[in-house]
Write an enzyme that holds these catalytic residues in place. Sequence first.
Site, PDB file in Angstrom:
ATOM      1  N   HIS A  22       0.805  -1.232   0.000  1.00 36.99           N
ATOM      2  CA  HIS A  22       0.000   0.000   0.000  1.00 36.99           C
ATOM      3  C   HIS A  22       0.832   1.273   0.000  1.00 36.99           C
ATOM      4  O   HIS A  22       0.301   2.365  -0.119  1.00 36.99           O
ATOM      5  CB  HIS A  22      -0.944   0.039   1.212  1.00 36.99           C
ATOM      6  CG  HIS A  22      -0.247   0.379   2.504  1.00 36.99           C
ATOM      7  ND1 HIS A  22       0.399  -0.557   3.259  1.00 36.99           N
ATOM      8  CD2 HIS A  22      -0.081   1.554   3.151  1.00 36.99           C
ATOM      9  CE1 HIS A  22       0.925   0.021   4.336  1.00 36.99           C
ATOM     10  NE2 HIS A  22       0.652   1.308   4.295  1.00 36.99           N
TER      11      HIS A  22
HETATM   12  C1  UD1 Z   1      -2.043   6.003   5.340  1.00 34.88           C
HETATM   13  C2  UD1 Z   1      -0.779   6.544   5.991  1.00 34.88           C
HETATM   14  C3  UD1 Z   1       0.292   5.476   5.973  1.00 34.88           C
HETATM   15  C4  UD1 Z   1      -0.202   4.195   6.618  1.00 34.88           C
HETATM   16  C5  UD1 Z   1      -1.510   3.756   5.978  1.00 34.88           C
HETATM   17  C6  UD1 Z   1      -2.073   2.595   6.739  1.00 34.88           C
HETATM   18  C7  UD1 Z   1      -0.392   8.940   5.665  1.00 34.88           C
HETATM   19  C8  UD1 Z   1       0.379   9.977   4.927  1.00 34.88           C
HETATM   20  N1  UD1 Z   1      -0.264   7.688   5.239  1.00 34.88           N
HETATM   21  O1  UD1 Z   1      -1.741   5.695   3.986  1.00 34.88           O
HETATM   22  O2  UD1 Z   1       1.421   5.932   6.714  1.00 34.88           O
HETATM   23  O3  UD1 Z   1       0.767   3.203   6.436  1.00 34.88           O
HETATM   24  O4  UD1 Z   1      -2.460   4.838   6.031  1.00 34.88           O
HETATM   25  O5  UD1 Z   1      -2.993   1.879   5.994  1.00 34.88           O
HETATM   26  O6  UD1 Z   1      -1.072   9.279   6.601  1.00 34.88           O
HETATM   27  N2  UD1 Z   1      -9.024   4.925   0.759  1.00 34.88           N
HETATM   28  C9  UD1 Z   1     -10.270   4.364   0.625  1.00 34.88           C
HETATM   29  N3  UD1 Z   1     -10.960   4.056   1.761  1.00 34.88           N
HETATM   30  C10 UD1 Z   1     -10.469   4.277   3.010  1.00 34.88           C
HETATM   31  C11 UD1 Z   1      -9.208   4.855   3.128  1.00 34.88           C
HETATM   32  C12 UD1 Z   1      -8.479   5.169   1.995  1.00 34.88           C
HETATM   33  O7  UD1 Z   1     -10.766   4.140  -0.476  1.00 34.88           O
HETATM   34  O8  UD1 Z   1     -11.164   3.966   4.005  1.00 34.88           O
HETATM   35  C13 UD1 Z   1      -8.266   5.211  -0.481  1.00 34.88           C
HETATM   36  C14 UD1 Z   1      -8.524   6.599  -1.033  1.00 34.88           C
HETATM   37  O9  UD1 Z   1      -8.488   6.526  -2.415  1.00 34.88           O
HETATM   38  C15 UD1 Z   1      -7.326   7.376  -0.538  1.00 34.88           C
HETATM   39  C16 UD1 Z   1      -6.227   6.320  -0.550  1.00 34.88           C
HETATM   40  O10 UD1 Z   1      -6.883   5.116  -0.186  1.00 34.88           O
HETATM   41  O11 UD1 Z   1      -7.009   8.471  -1.345  1.00 34.88           O
HETATM   42  C17 UD1 Z   1      -5.085   6.597   0.404  1.00 34.88           C
HETATM   43  O12 UD1 Z   1      -5.577   6.804   1.736  1.00 34.88           O
HETATM   44  P1  UD1 Z   1      -4.733   7.719   2.759  1.00 34.88           P
HETATM   45  O13 UD1 Z   1      -5.323   7.626   4.110  1.00 34.88           O
HETATM   46  O14 UD1 Z   1      -4.551   9.081   2.217  1.00 34.88           O
HETATM   47  O15 UD1 Z   1      -3.305   7.079   2.740  1.00 34.88           O
HETATM   48  P2  UD1 Z   1      -2.892   5.552   2.924  1.00 34.88           P
HETATM   49  O16 UD1 Z   1      -2.232   5.109   1.684  1.00 34.88           O
HETATM   50  O17 UD1 Z   1      -4.018   4.778   3.448  1.00 34.88           O
HETATM   51  N1  UDP Z   2      -4.110  -5.303   8.699  1.00 32.48           N
HETATM   52  C1  UDP Z   2      -5.412  -5.784   8.782  1.00 32.48           C
HETATM   53  N2  UDP Z   2      -6.055  -6.162   7.623  1.00 32.48           N
HETATM   54  C2  UDP Z   2      -5.456  -6.078   6.411  1.00 32.48           C
HETATM   55  C3  UDP Z   2      -4.126  -5.588   6.329  1.00 32.48           C
HETATM   56  C4  UDP Z   2      -3.488  -5.185   7.498  1.00 32.48           C
HETATM   57  O1  UDP Z   2      -5.976  -5.876   9.882  1.00 32.48           O
HETATM   58  O2  UDP Z   2      -6.101  -6.435   5.413  1.00 32.48           O
HETATM   59  C5  UDP Z   2      -3.426  -4.878   9.934  1.00 32.48           C
HETATM   60  C6  UDP Z   2      -2.096  -5.527  10.166  1.00 32.48           C
HETATM   61  O3  UDP Z   2      -2.259  -6.776  10.824  1.00 32.48           O
HETATM   62  C7  UDP Z   2      -1.385  -4.499  11.010  1.00 32.48           C
HETATM   63  C8  UDP Z   2      -1.915  -3.196  10.484  1.00 32.48           C
HETATM   64  O4  UDP Z   2      -3.139  -3.506   9.813  1.00 32.48           O
HETATM   65  O5  UDP Z   2      -1.736  -4.624  12.375  1.00 32.48           O
HETATM   66  C9  UDP Z   2      -0.952  -2.586   9.525  1.00 32.48           C
HETATM   67  O6  UDP Z   2      -1.559  -1.550   8.838  1.00 32.48           O
HETATM   68  P1  UDP Z   2      -1.083  -1.061   7.419  1.00 32.48           P
HETATM   69  O7  UDP Z   2      -0.327  -2.104   6.734  1.00 32.48           O
HETATM   70  O8  UDP Z   2      -2.278  -0.513   6.749  1.00 32.48           O
HETATM   71  O9  UDP Z   2      -0.175   0.211   7.784  1.00 32.48           O
HETATM   72  P2  UDP Z   2       1.310   0.437   8.323  1.00 32.48           P
HETATM   73  O10 UDP Z   2       1.557  -0.467   9.464  1.00 32.48           O
HETATM   74  O11 UDP Z   2       2.233   0.240   7.179  1.00 32.48           O
HETATM   75  O12 UDP Z   2       1.296   1.872   8.709  1.00 32.48           O
END
Ligand code: UD1
Ligand code: UDP
Length: 380
Positions: free
Chosen positions: A218
């Site tokens: 991601h």
């Molecule tokens: C964010 C965090 C990242 C973390 C990740 C965990 C920042 C800068 N990044 O990244 O550090 O590792 O969360 O998962 O804060 N979207 C949906 N539904 C949702 C959420 C997101 O469709 O419920 C889609 C949207 O298109 C959105 C994209 O995902 O634009 C990215 O979401 P965003 O929260 O901006 O960043 P993440 O990549 O999730």
């Molecule tokens: N996780 C989850 N379901 C998923 C993928 C990840 O519950 O489909 C959990 C995972 O076990 C971990 C956390 O989400 O506890 C990690 O989140 P993510 O990978 O989104 O973000 P990061 O840790 O890189 O910020």
Amino acid sequence: MKLVTIIGARPQIIKAAALSRAIRNHYKDQIQEIIVHTGQHYDDNMSQVFFDELQIPRPDYNLHVGSASHGVQTARMTEGIEDILIKEQPDFIVLYGDTNSTLAGAVAAAKIHVPIVHIEAGLRSFNKAMPEEINRIVCDHCSTLLFSPTLAGVENLRREGFAIDNEPPFSIDKPKVYHCGDIMYDNSLHFADIAETKTDIINRLNLSGKPFVLATIHRDSNTDHPERLSAIFKAIIRLSEDCRIVLPLHPRTSKLLKTNLDEELQMQVFNNTNISLIPPVSFLEMIALERHARLVLTDSGGVQKESYFFKKPCIILRPETEWVEIVQTGNAILADADESRIRQAWQHFKDNPPTVFPEVFGDGHAAEFMLEKIILCKSL
Ligand code: UD1
Ligand code: UDP
């Protein structure tokens, strides 16, 4: 004592479960926790599922900021958090990790003099192209109590000028750094056995007794760059000739697969019966998958560590990691988004499955440790 806890992204919601559980079990007469969900993640399978499954109290506030550019999203959160802090007048704000929700909480609180507790302080990738690196540096430098999960994190802070032996009273100008273990380890230990009985994902996906690789992708540095995303998926296709791949897709990735992989590669991925692309799973399902997987392939910070907690080798789809211990102990390999390095790492772990996973993430009681130190800080 009143704490305002900020959550927003999936991993923060999961981490908050450990702190809320420790408050409920040990400190409910001393600590009132107000939970603020920024709404950064909002799909049911990125947010609500964790409240339902992990006994996290319902948020007292939800700012519903949703998705937007970094500046817009952070600004909306900052405004909303500031209003809540002024109204609630907490003793501390609790911030997790390094997301935009963390940054917004740090900026809002520091400017109106609410002391910040930063959980997961000190982690550095030394790569400022990552939005998370900016967020975590700002948050650390605005904090009063910095809880570092690892000794490497404490050392990073020392090198940035933090005095490690400050005496109380602590403040933003005289902060306290603690080495405390990893709050995610608390959760993995607590929920590992529960996951075995409460989920049927292993049977549902027909994985029982069969080797499989668990993959997650991601990170924007992978999803948003067609050449990097393609290299990762080419490697996954090659690995799938050897082993089944289970890939719960982050919404960011599912959207970008369709634009950033060419049509032929999409067909090879979508029509491959050995690659299971599935929607994001719940935390209990995820740890059941991690426990049964042969190997983990990921660019996630949390999933890297969980693979270590469950003693699985990990191929990290990044050029560097903040969790240096898992690489230094030989249990993870940095393969970046490089098809041949990913395949070499796979071969390496097939030939040399790791067996020794030293305890570098604490004892599973990080949340209690942190709450004791927060109470102590208030009394000094
Ligand atoms: C964010 C965090 C990242 C973390 C990740 C965990 C920042 C800068 N990044 O990244 O550090 O590792 O969360 O998962 O804060 N979207 C949906 N539904 C949702 C959420 C997101 O469709 O419920 C889609 C949207 O298109 C959105 C994209 O995902 O634009 C990215 O979401 P965003 O929260 O901006 O960043 P993440 O990549 O999730
Ligand atoms: N996780 C989850 N379901 C998923 C993928 C990840 O519950 O489909 C959990 C995972 O076990 C971990 C956390 O989400 O506890 C990690 O989140 P993510 O990978 O989104 O973000 P990061 O840790 O890189 O910020």
